[in-house]
Design a protein around this motif. Structure first.
Motif, short mmCIF file in Angstrom:
data_model
loop_
_atom_site.label_atom_id
_atom_site.label_comp_id
_atom_site.label_asym_id
_atom_site.label_seq_id
_atom_site.Cartn_x
_atom_site.Cartn_y
_atom_site.Cartn_z
N ASP A 25 -6.89 0.12 1.76
CA ASP A 25 -6.23 -0.27 0.51
C ASP A 25 -4.98 0.56 0.26
OD1 ASP A 25 -8.10 -2.22 -0.02
OD2 ASP A 25 -9.29 -0.96 -1.38
N ARG A 26 -5.06 1.86 0.52
CA ARG A 26 -3.88 2.73 0.34
C ARG A 26 -2.76 2.33 1.30
NH1 ARG A 26 -7.68 7.04 -0.90
NH2 ARG A 26 -7.93 7.44 1.29
N LEU A 27 -3.11 2.07 2.54
CA LEU A 27 -2.10 1.66 3.52
C LEU A 27 -1.48 0.31 3.15
CD1 LEU A 27 -3.74 2.72 6.90
CD2 LEU A 27 -1.71 3.70 5.83
N ARG A 28 -2.32 -0.60 2.68
CA ARG A 28 -1.82 -1.91 2.26
C ARG A 28 -0.80 -1.74 1.14
NH1 ARG A 28 -6.28 -3.81 1.14
NH2 ARG A 28 -6.75 -4.86 3.08
N SER A 29 -1.11 -0.86 0.21
CA SER A 29 -0.20 -0.60 -0.91
C SER A 29 1.11 0.01 -0.43
CB SER A 29 -0.89 0.35 -1.90
OG SER A 29 -0.01 0.74 -2.91
N GLN A 30 1.03 0.93 0.51
CA GLN A 30 2.23 1.56 1.06
C GLN A 30 3.08 0.54 1.82
OE1 GLN A 30 3.35 4.64 0.41
NE2 GLN A 30 1.61 4.72 -0.97
N ALA A 31 2.42 -0.32 2.58
CA ALA A 31 3.14 -1.35 3.32
C ALA A 31 3.88 -2.28 2.36
CB ALA A 31 2.19 -2.14 4.21
N ALA A 32 3.21 -2.65 1.28
CA ALA A 32 3.84 -3.53 0.28
C ALA A 32 5.04 -2.83 -0.37
CB ALA A 32 2.82 -3.94 -0.77
N LEU A 34 6.94 -0.61 1.01
CA LEU A 34 8.03 -0.49 1.98
C LEU A 34 8.79 -1.79 2.17
CD1 LEU A 34 6.43 1.62 4.84
CD2 LEU A 34 8.24 2.31 3.29
N ARG A 35 8.05 -2.92 2.13
CA ARG A 35 8.69 -4.21 2.38
C ARG A 35 9.81 -4.48 1.40
NH1 ARG A 35 3.92 -6.56 2.16
NH2 ARG A 35 2.86 -6.08 4.05
N GLY A 36 10.99 -4.70 1.92
CA GLY A 36 12.13 -5.05 1.09
C GLY A 36 12.74 -3.88 0.32
N ALA A 65 16.87 -1.02 6.98
CA ALA A 65 15.97 -1.90 6.25
C ALA A 65 15.06 -2.64 7.22
CB ALA A 65 16.75 -2.88 5.39
N ARG A 66 15.62 -3.10 8.31
CA ARG A 66 14.83 -3.80 9.33
C ARG A 66 13.76 -2.87 9.90
NH1 ARG A 66 18.58 -4.69 12.99
NH2 ARG A 66 19.70 -6.02 11.54
N GLN A 67 14.13 -1.61 10.16
CA GLN A 67 13.17 -0.65 10.70
C GLN A 67 12.05 -0.37 9.70
OE1 GLN A 67 15.56 2.74 11.73
NE2 GLN A 67 16.38 1.79 13.58
N VAL A 68 12.41 -0.24 8.44
CA VAL A 68 11.39 0.00 7.41
C VAL A 68 10.45 -1.20 7.32
CG1 VAL A 68 11.04 0.29 4.92
CG2 VAL A 68 12.75 1.66 6.10
N ASP A 69 11.00 -2.40 7.37
CA ASP A 69 10.16 -3.60 7.34
C ASP A 69 9.23 -3.65 8.56
OD1 ASP A 69 11.20 -4.41 4.93
OD2 ASP A 69 12.60 -5.86 5.80
N VAL A 73 5.07 -3.80 8.72
CA VAL A 73 4.27 -4.71 9.54
C VAL A 73 3.25 -3.91 10.36
CG1 VAL A 73 4.37 -6.34 11.49
CG2 VAL A 73 6.00 -6.53 9.60
N ARG A 74 3.68 -2.80 10.92
CA ARG A 74 2.75 -1.94 11.69
C ARG A 74 1.62 -1.44 10.79
NH1 ARG A 74 7.74 0.37 14.06
NH2 ARG A 74 7.98 -0.65 16.07
N LEU A 75 1.97 -1.03 9.58
CA LEU A 75 0.93 -0.58 8.65
C LEU A 75 -0.07 -1.69 8.37
CD1 LEU A 75 2.80 1.61 6.02
CD2 LEU A 75 1.11 2.36 7.69
#
Length: 115
Positions: A25-32, A34-36, A65-69, A73-75
């Motif tokens: 859940d924490r990783l999902r939140s971090q990934a969200a 980071l996106r955009g 921005a592409r690298q962060v996105d 995705v990796r997360l």
């Protein structure tokens, strides 16, 4: 292995499962988050200045921005792995509890002639 040991192991598997789910859940939140995240930078810079430095900034910020996105995705992939492991631990705990119950039931059966 005794039924009490099976239950302890089942409890441990459930703790591991819950921990993995919390981490996912924490990783999902971090990934969200980071996106955009960096997407607005080129648009902001276009309003502030023009010229070679602005163009360079826009190109670099777009690349970052592409690298962060990509990291987001990796997360998300890791989240999937954590969730799969959590499900495995949950299933293992269920099997162990079933075995403990069966062991208890077997122990409760009084052998014929033993009264």
């Amino acid at each position: 292995m005794t039924s009490a040991e099976l239950r302890r192991l089942a409890d441990q598997k459930m703790v591991e499962s819950n921990s993995l789910r919390r981490d996912a859940d924490r990783l999902r939140s971090q990934a969200a988050a980071l996106r955009g995240l960096l997407d607005p930078l080129p648009l902001i810079s276009q309003r502030v200045w023009v010229g070679p430095a602005a163009t360079d900034f826009e190109e670099k910020s777009t690349a970052y921005a592409r690298q962060v996105d990509e990291q987001a995705v990796r997360l998300q992939r890791i989240v999937g792995e954590f969730e799969a492991r959590a499900q495995d631990r949950h299933q293992e705990a269920t099997v162990l509890r079933s075995k403990a119950a069966a062991a208890d039931a077997a122990a409760a059966v009084v052998p014929a002639g033993a009264t």
